[in-house]
Design a protein around this motif. Structure first.
Motif, short mmCIF file in Angstrom:
data_model
loop_
_atom_site.label_atom_id
_atom_site.label_comp_id
_atom_site.label_asym_id
_atom_site.label_seq_id
_atom_site.Cartn_x
_atom_site.Cartn_y
_atom_site.Cartn_z
N HIS A 81 0.80 -1.22 0.00
CA HIS A 81 0.00 0.00 0.00
C HIS A 81 0.84 1.28 0.00
N VAL A 82 2.13 1.15 0.28
CA VAL A 82 3.00 2.33 0.28
C VAL A 82 3.16 2.82 -1.15
N HIS A 83 3.05 4.12 -1.34
CA HIS A 83 2.95 4.67 -2.70
C HIS A 83 3.82 5.92 -2.85
N ASP A 84 3.87 6.42 -4.08
CA ASP A 84 4.63 7.62 -4.36
C ASP A 84 4.08 8.78 -3.53
N VAL A 85 4.97 9.67 -3.13
CA VAL A 85 4.72 10.56 -2.02
C VAL A 85 4.54 12.01 -2.45
N LEU A 86 4.07 12.81 -1.49
CA LEU A 86 4.30 14.25 -1.52
C LEU A 86 5.59 14.48 -0.76
N ASN A 87 6.60 14.99 -1.44
CA ASN A 87 7.88 15.29 -0.80
C ASN A 87 7.78 16.65 -0.12
N VAL A 88 7.37 16.62 1.14
CA VAL A 88 7.13 17.84 1.89
C VAL A 88 8.46 18.56 2.16
N PHE A 89 8.51 19.86 1.86
CA PHE A 89 9.66 20.74 2.07
C PHE A 89 10.83 20.44 1.13
N MET A 90 10.77 19.37 0.34
CA MET A 90 11.90 19.02 -0.52
C MET A 90 11.97 19.94 -1.73
N CYS A 91 13.18 20.40 -2.07
CA CYS A 91 13.39 21.30 -3.19
C CYS A 91 14.00 20.50 -4.34
N THR A 92 13.28 20.41 -5.45
CA THR A 92 13.66 19.52 -6.54
C THR A 92 13.33 20.13 -7.89
N GLY A 93 13.80 19.48 -8.93
CA GLY A 93 13.46 19.87 -10.28
C GLY A 93 14.11 18.90 -11.26
N PHE A 94 14.17 19.30 -12.52
CA PHE A 94 14.83 18.52 -13.56
C PHE A 94 15.91 19.37 -14.22
N THR A 95 17.09 18.76 -14.45
CA THR A 95 18.14 19.50 -15.13
C THR A 95 17.72 19.78 -16.57
N ARG A 96 18.13 20.94 -17.06
CA ARG A 96 17.75 21.31 -18.42
C ARG A 96 18.54 20.55 -19.46
N ASP A 97 19.78 20.15 -19.14
CA ASP A 97 20.62 19.52 -20.17
C ASP A 97 20.35 18.02 -20.30
N THR A 98 20.18 17.33 -19.17
CA THR A 98 19.99 15.87 -19.23
C THR A 98 18.60 15.42 -18.79
N GLY A 99 17.79 16.35 -18.27
CA GLY A 99 16.45 15.99 -17.82
C GLY A 99 16.44 15.11 -16.59
N GLN A 100 17.52 15.12 -15.81
CA GLN A 100 17.59 14.28 -14.62
C GLN A 100 16.95 14.97 -13.41
N TYR A 101 16.35 14.15 -12.59
CA TYR A 101 15.74 14.62 -11.35
C TYR A 101 16.85 15.07 -10.41
N PHE A 102 16.75 16.30 -9.88
CA PHE A 102 17.74 16.76 -8.93
C PHE A 102 17.09 17.21 -7.64
N MET A 103 17.90 17.24 -6.58
CA MET A 103 17.49 17.81 -5.30
C MET A 103 18.55 18.81 -4.88
N LYS A 104 18.16 19.74 -4.03
CA LYS A 104 19.09 20.72 -3.51
C LYS A 104 18.64 21.06 -2.09
N ALA A 105 19.48 21.78 -1.37
CA ALA A 105 19.18 22.08 0.02
C ALA A 105 17.81 22.74 0.15
N SER A 106 16.97 22.17 1.00
CA SER A 106 15.64 22.73 1.21
C SER A 106 15.74 24.08 1.91
N PRO A 107 14.89 25.03 1.52
CA PRO A 107 14.87 26.32 2.20
C PRO A 107 14.14 26.29 3.54
N VAL A 108 13.60 25.13 3.94
CA VAL A 108 12.80 25.04 5.16
C VAL A 108 13.66 25.36 6.39
N ARG A 109 13.05 26.04 7.35
CA ARG A 109 13.69 26.38 8.61
C ARG A 109 12.72 26.11 9.76
#
Length: 281
Positions: A185-213
């Motif tokens: 039953h475990v499923h794909d999530v809402l990544n709360v506070f996570m800062c992510t996107g896709f690289t423009r050159d390779t289209g890869q999923y990236f993460m970076k330091a979350s701005p959350v405090r």
């Protein structure tokens, strides 16, 4: 050998079309929901330990607040209909309707055949972040969850404090199921506070330091009775890596908040999707 056509540039220049125009999408009454959420009082508080997960039940008409407390930390959230684990959060359809990241006014939709709003985002203290120069944004519905299977595939090791395993243990405990049954039953999530996107050159999923405090939070108005399961990711703020004990991690807090009597007069939980399920037969 790549055969580049003469009209390659013209093909790339074709104007995109939005797949799911949302003009006719049912809209929540945000003024009512936000006013109710602001006046709501906390009645239950669950601390999610670092590199672990916990569960909380949130009745329809309540607010689930997820907060950072001691330091920058991201979390992986699963949502279920409280009395039916088959109805669960559908990140793919939420992404198709609202985009790669969610914020105030967006809704979290449930799986087929139910396809109804499970929760509405009514407050987001990171709403200011927007989309940065790298294409990154916060609260993503594009990632999956760190898991032991990918870790075994890529690194050849078993790591049990990844979000998939954390969620599996917490769900099993919450509904009294064996691990093997809970895991289904475990499923794909809402990544709360996570800062992510896709690289423009390779289209890869990236993460970076979350701005959350500490003090930042996201408020989810429960449209139906919910069982929420949240993992405090072993990646901490996901600035470097996950699925290991390397990152500094902090707890997260889930708080159930109850609006005042009368603040939701006229509001009713959404019905399940009206499609007749005949599938053309």
């Amino acid at each position: 050998m790549m055969n580049i056509p003469d009209d390659a540039d013209a093909r790339r220049a074709v104007t995109p079309v939005i797949c799911y125009p949302t003009d006719s999408l049912p809209r929540p009454d945000m003024a009512v929901l936000q006013a109710a959420a602001v006046a709501a009082q906390g009645v239950e508080r669950v601390v999610v330990a670092p590199r672990d997960a916990a569960a909380i039940r949130v009745p329809a008409g309540s607010v689930l607040r997820i907060s950072a407390v001691d330091g920058p930390q991201v979390g992986d959230l699963n949502l279920f209909a409280a009395d039916n684990l088959d109805e669960r959060f559908y990140s793919g359809k939420t992404r198709a309707l609202h985009g790669t990241h969610v914020t105030t006014g967006d809704r979290l939709w449930s799986s087929f055949p139910y396809l109804r709003p499970m929760a509405t985002v009514v407050a987001d203290t990171l709403g200011w972040y927007g989309i940065d120069q790298f294409g990154g944004s916060v609260h993503d519905v594009i990632g999956t969850r760190c898991d032991p299977y990918t870790g075994r595939l890529l690194a050849g090791v078993d790591y049990h404090q990844c979000c998939h395993s954390n969620l599996t243990r917490a769900l099993a405990d919450a509904v009294q199921l064996p691990l093997a049954q809970a895991e289904r039953h475990v499923h794909d999530v809402l990544n709360v506070f996570m800062c992510t996107g896709f690289t423009r050159d390779t289209g890869q999923y990236f993460m970076k330091a979350s701005p959350v405090r500490p003090g930042d939070y996201i408020d989810l108005f429960a449209e139906i009775d919910l069982l929420a399961v949240l993992s405090a990711c072993p990646g901490g703020d996901c600035s470097a890596e996950h699925s290991s004990d390397t990152a500094i991690c902090y707890p997260l807090v889930m708080e159930r908040r109850v609006p005042r009597a009368g603040d939701l007069d006229g509001w009713v939980p959404p019905a399940v999707n009206a499609y007749d399920r005949s599938h053309g037969r």
